[in-house]
Structure formats: C-alpha cells, structure tokens
Design a protein around this motif. Structure first.
Motif, PDB file in Angstrom:
ATOM      1  N   LEU A 143       1.946  19.638 -10.811  1.00  0.00           N
ATOM      2  CA  LEU A 143       1.445  20.858 -10.218  1.00  0.00           C
ATOM      3  C   LEU A 143       1.519  21.778 -11.467  1.00  0.00           C
ATOM      4  CD1 LEU A 143       0.163  21.863  -7.792  1.00  0.00           C
ATOM      5  CD2 LEU A 143       2.277  22.179  -6.871  1.00  0.00           C
ATOM      6  N   ALA A 144       2.504  21.781 -12.021  1.00  0.00           N
ATOM      7  CA  ALA A 144       2.754  22.478 -12.968  1.00  0.00           C
ATOM      8  C   ALA A 144       1.830  22.644 -14.160  1.00  0.00           C
ATOM      9  CB  ALA A 144       4.317  22.518 -13.803  1.00  0.00           C
ATOM     10  N   ASP A 145       1.569  21.721 -14.336  1.00  0.00           N
ATOM     11  CA  ASP A 145       0.206  21.400 -15.771  1.00  0.00           C
ATOM     12  C   ASP A 145      -1.266  21.491 -15.630  1.00  0.00           C
ATOM     13  OD1 ASP A 145       2.409  20.588 -17.632  1.00  0.00           O
ATOM     14  OD2 ASP A 145       2.437  18.264 -16.798  1.00  0.00           O
ATOM     15  N   VAL A 146      -1.159  22.096 -13.945  1.00  0.00           N
ATOM     16  CA  VAL A 146      -2.561  22.066 -13.438  1.00  0.00           C
ATOM     17  C   VAL A 146      -3.770  23.629 -14.258  1.00  0.00           C
ATOM     18  CG1 VAL A 146      -4.688  22.432 -11.815  1.00  0.00           C
ATOM     19  CG2 VAL A 146      -2.704  20.942 -11.505  1.00  0.00           C
ATOM     20  N   LYS A 147      -4.359  23.348 -15.252  1.00  0.00           N
ATOM     21  CA  LYS A 147      -4.160  24.404 -15.310  1.00  0.00           C
ATOM     22  C   LYS A 147      -5.804  25.630 -15.001  1.00  0.00           C
ATOM     23  CE  LYS A 147      -3.835  23.344 -20.033  1.00  0.00           C
ATOM     24  NZ  LYS A 147      -2.805  23.048 -19.720  1.00  0.00           N
ATOM     25  N   LEU A 148      -5.735  27.210 -14.571  1.00  0.00           N
ATOM     26  CA  LEU A 148      -6.025  27.638 -13.482  1.00  0.00           C
ATOM     27  C   LEU A 148      -6.744  28.912 -14.481  1.00  0.00           C
ATOM     28  CD1 LEU A 148      -3.229  27.888 -10.983  1.00  0.00           C
ATOM     29  CD2 LEU A 148      -5.246  26.787 -11.264  1.00  0.00           C
ATOM     30  N   GLU A 149      -7.707  29.500 -13.922  1.00  0.00           N
ATOM     31  CA  GLU A 149      -8.049  30.822 -14.333  1.00  0.00           C
ATOM     32  C   GLU A 149      -7.934  31.851 -13.585  1.00  0.00           C
ATOM     33  OE1 GLU A 149     -11.121  30.535 -16.819  1.00  0.00           O
ATOM     34  OE2 GLU A 149     -10.663  28.149 -17.163  1.00  0.00           O
ATOM     35  N   ASP A 150      -8.385  33.232 -13.499  1.00  0.00           N
ATOM     36  CA  ASP A 150      -8.688  33.755 -12.709  1.00  0.00           C
ATOM     37  C   ASP A 150      -8.121  33.453 -11.473  1.00  0.00           C
ATOM     38  OD1 ASP A 150      -7.241  35.468 -14.540  1.00  0.00           O
ATOM     39  OD2 ASP A 150      -8.983  36.402 -16.006  1.00  0.00           O
ATOM     40  N   GLY A 151      -8.349  34.040  -9.646  1.00  0.00           N
ATOM     41  CA  GLY A 151      -9.016  34.064  -8.852  1.00  0.00           C
ATOM     42  C   GLY A 151      -8.153  32.582  -7.989  1.00  0.00           C
ATOM     43  N   GLU A 152      -7.159  31.468  -9.115  1.00  0.00           N
ATOM     44  CA  GLU A 152      -7.796  30.065  -8.499  1.00  0.00           C
ATOM     45  C   GLU A 152      -6.011  30.358  -7.862  1.00  0.00           C
ATOM     46  OE1 GLU A 152     -10.875  28.264 -10.619  1.00  0.00           O
ATOM     47  OE2 GLU A 152      -8.858  28.264 -12.050  1.00  0.00           O
ATOM     48  N   ARG A 153      -5.208  29.202  -7.947  1.00  0.00           N
ATOM     49  CA  ARG A 153      -4.168  28.528  -7.471  1.00  0.00           C
ATOM     50  C   ARG A 153      -3.842  27.255  -7.225  1.00  0.00           C
ATOM     51  NH1 ARG A 153      -1.538  28.720  -2.294  1.00  0.00           N
ATOM     52  NH2 ARG A 153      -3.561  29.495  -0.658  1.00  0.00           N
ATOM     53  N   ALA A 154      -3.130  27.024  -7.931  1.00  0.00           N
ATOM     54  CA  ALA A 154      -2.551  25.487  -7.405  1.00  0.00           C
ATOM     55  C   ALA A 154      -2.198  24.976  -6.563  1.00  0.00           C
ATOM     56  CB  ALA A 154      -2.331  24.895  -8.914  1.00  0.00           C
ATOM     57  N   VAL A 155      -2.490  24.010  -5.299  1.00  0.00           N
ATOM     58  CA  VAL A 155      -1.661  23.562  -4.411  1.00  0.00           C
ATOM     59  C   VAL A 155      -1.484  22.536  -3.984  1.00  0.00           C
ATOM     60  CG1 VAL A 155      -2.276  23.346  -2.073  1.00  0.00           C
ATOM     61  CG2 VAL A 155      -3.010  25.514  -3.164  1.00  0.00           C
ATOM     62  N   LEU A 156      -0.278  21.769  -3.546  1.00  0.00           N
ATOM     63  CA  LEU A 156      -0.014  20.460  -3.277  1.00  0.00           C
ATOM     64  C   LEU A 156      -0.745  19.742  -2.086  1.00  0.00           C
ATOM     65  CD1 LEU A 156       1.231  17.842  -5.358  1.00  0.00           C
ATOM     66  CD2 LEU A 156       3.405  18.435  -4.172  1.00  0.00           C
ATOM     67  N   GLN A 180       0.337  -1.068   0.116  1.00  0.00           N
ATOM     68  CA  GLN A 180       0.191   0.147   0.311  1.00  0.00           C
ATOM     69  C   GLN A 180       0.881   1.368  -0.216  1.00  0.00           C
ATOM     70  OE1 GLN A 180      -2.845  -1.020   3.443  1.00  0.00           O
ATOM     71  NE2 GLN A 180      -4.282  -0.589   2.040  1.00  0.00           N
ATOM     72  N   VAL A 181       0.336   1.891  -1.248  1.00  0.00           N
ATOM     73  CA  VAL A 181       1.244   3.496  -0.746  1.00  0.00           C
ATOM     74  C   VAL A 181       0.950   3.832   0.453  1.00  0.00           C
ATOM     75  CG1 VAL A 181       1.315   6.240  -1.825  1.00  0.00           C
ATOM     76  CG2 VAL A 181       0.454   4.189  -2.834  1.00  0.00           C
ATOM     77  N   GLU A 182       1.762   4.938   0.833  1.00  0.00           N
ATOM     78  CA  GLU A 182       2.260   5.067   2.326  1.00  0.00           C
ATOM     79  C   GLU A 182       2.091   7.116   1.908  1.00  0.00           C
ATOM     80  OE1 GLU A 182       6.511   6.303   4.695  1.00  0.00           O
ATOM     81  OE2 GLU A 182       5.106   4.416   5.120  1.00  0.00           O
ATOM     82  N   ARG A 183       1.943   7.761   1.319  1.00  0.00           N
ATOM     83  CA  ARG A 183       1.574   8.802   1.662  1.00  0.00           C
ATOM     84  C   ARG A 183       1.610   9.710  -0.494  1.00  0.00           C
ATOM     85  NH1 ARG A 183       2.640  12.914   4.588  1.00  0.00           N
ATOM     86  NH2 ARG A 183       3.772  11.927   5.873  1.00  0.00           N
ATOM     87  N   TYR A 184       0.116  10.015  -0.139  1.00  0.00           N
ATOM     88  CA  TYR A 184      -0.300  10.177  -1.544  1.00  0.00           C
ATOM     89  C   TYR A 184       0.060  11.936  -1.817  1.00  0.00           C
ATOM     90  CZ  TYR A 184      -2.578   6.256  -2.203  1.00  0.00           C
ATOM     91  OH  TYR A 184      -2.742   4.731  -2.788  1.00  0.00           O
ATOM     92  N   PHE A 185       0.309  12.290  -3.238  1.00  0.00           N
ATOM     93  CA  PHE A 185       0.147  13.823  -2.955  1.00  0.00           C
ATOM     94  C   PHE A 185      -0.458  14.231  -4.460  1.00  0.00           C
ATOM     95  CE2 PHE A 185       4.419  12.693  -1.155  1.00  0.00           C
ATOM     96  CZ  PHE A 185       4.245  13.528  -0.489  1.00  0.00           C
ATOM     97  N   TYR A 186      -1.391  15.247  -4.455  1.00  0.00           N
ATOM     98  CA  TYR A 186      -2.659  15.258  -5.600  1.00  0.00           C
ATOM     99  C   TYR A 186      -2.422  16.739  -5.563  1.00  0.00           C
ATOM    100  CZ  TYR A 186      -4.326  10.823  -6.751  1.00  0.00           C
ATOM    101  OH  TYR A 186      -3.940   9.696  -7.710  1.00  0.00           O
ATOM    102  N   PRO A 187      -2.412  16.703  -7.068  1.00  0.00           N
ATOM    103  CA  PRO A 187      -2.995  19.077  -6.898  1.00  0.00           C
ATOM    104  C   PRO A 187      -4.353  19.252  -6.717  1.00  0.00           C
ATOM    105  CG  PRO A 187      -2.606  17.697  -8.778  1.00  0.00           C
ATOM    106  CD  PRO A 187      -2.788  16.642  -8.200  1.00  0.00           C
TER     107      PRO A 187
END
Length: 134
Positions: A68-81, A3-10
C-alpha cells in the motif's frame, strides 16, 4: 494446491467534483466506481472477488499485490487496501443460476400460469428428485 482464503490488494480511489468515485486496481488493470466511499468500496470488493476467482478458475498466475505504501498517487487520489473473502465468492459462483429453455405443451403452460406456478422452482425440485439429490 491450497486455495487462498483472503486476498488484499491496493485500490486507488480517485475523487473529482460532481463525479462518481473511480476505483482502479493497478496490479490487476481493472476498474469500477461508486457513488460514495461505501459504495465504491463494495464495488471494489465485488470486482476484486470476480477477477481473482476468474484467474483461479483459468489457472492463471495471480500477481503479487503492491504494498500500500508503494502505490503511486496523483492529486485527488488515495490508496485503499481492499480485501475479499474467497470462500464466499467461490460458493456464490457454484450456486449461480443459469438460464435454460424448456418446451411445454401450450395447455400445460397456460394452466401453470393461471396458478402462478414458479417454473424455476418446480424444475429445480423435479431435477433434485430425479437426480436423488434430496
């Protein structure tokens, strides 16, 4: 399978005046919110753990996270891992409480209520003794 111990998702944090911060996980098609950045991150982490634990339990494929760098964002948004430590999520699911209905004689119920007996604790203790679980 290990089993995976830690996951990271944007996650995408969306900001709008006079509204909670909306948080979406594009890879998982789920969302939550928070009153401020800290609350939103904690809500996101809890949701991520629940969703991934559910996928694991159901034997479903877990989608690969978008970089994370490939996440598409609109105005007023930010990507967080967002990360989640799965051993604690899995343990919490194992130790979650469930409700059970029990039937008692009315006089026994009244006596226990009069003495402020914690019914749940008494039942847990009795079951541990009955099942020799210490």
């Amino acid at each position: 399978m290990k089993q995976v111990e830690r996951y990271f998702y944007p996650a995408v944090f969306s900001y709008a005046p006079d509204q909670e911060i909306a948080v979406t996980f594009p890879d998982l098609d789920v969302a939550t919110s928070g009153t401020d950045d800290t609350d939103a991150l904690l809500s996101a982490r809890e949701l991520l753990g629940c969703v991934l634990c559910g996928l694991e339990e159901d034997g479903e494929d877990i989608p690969a996270p978008t970089p994370l760098a490939d996440v598409k964002l609109e105005d007023g948004e930010r990507a967080v891992l967002v990360d989640v430590y799965m051993p604690s999520v899995r343990l919490a699911r194992v130790n979650r409480s469930v409700n059970r209905t029990v039937t008692l004689p009315a006089w026994l119920n009244a006596a226990a209520l009069e003495r402020n007996v914690n019914f749940s604790q008494v039942l847990q203790d009795a079951l541990r003794t009955q099942l020799h679980l210490g």
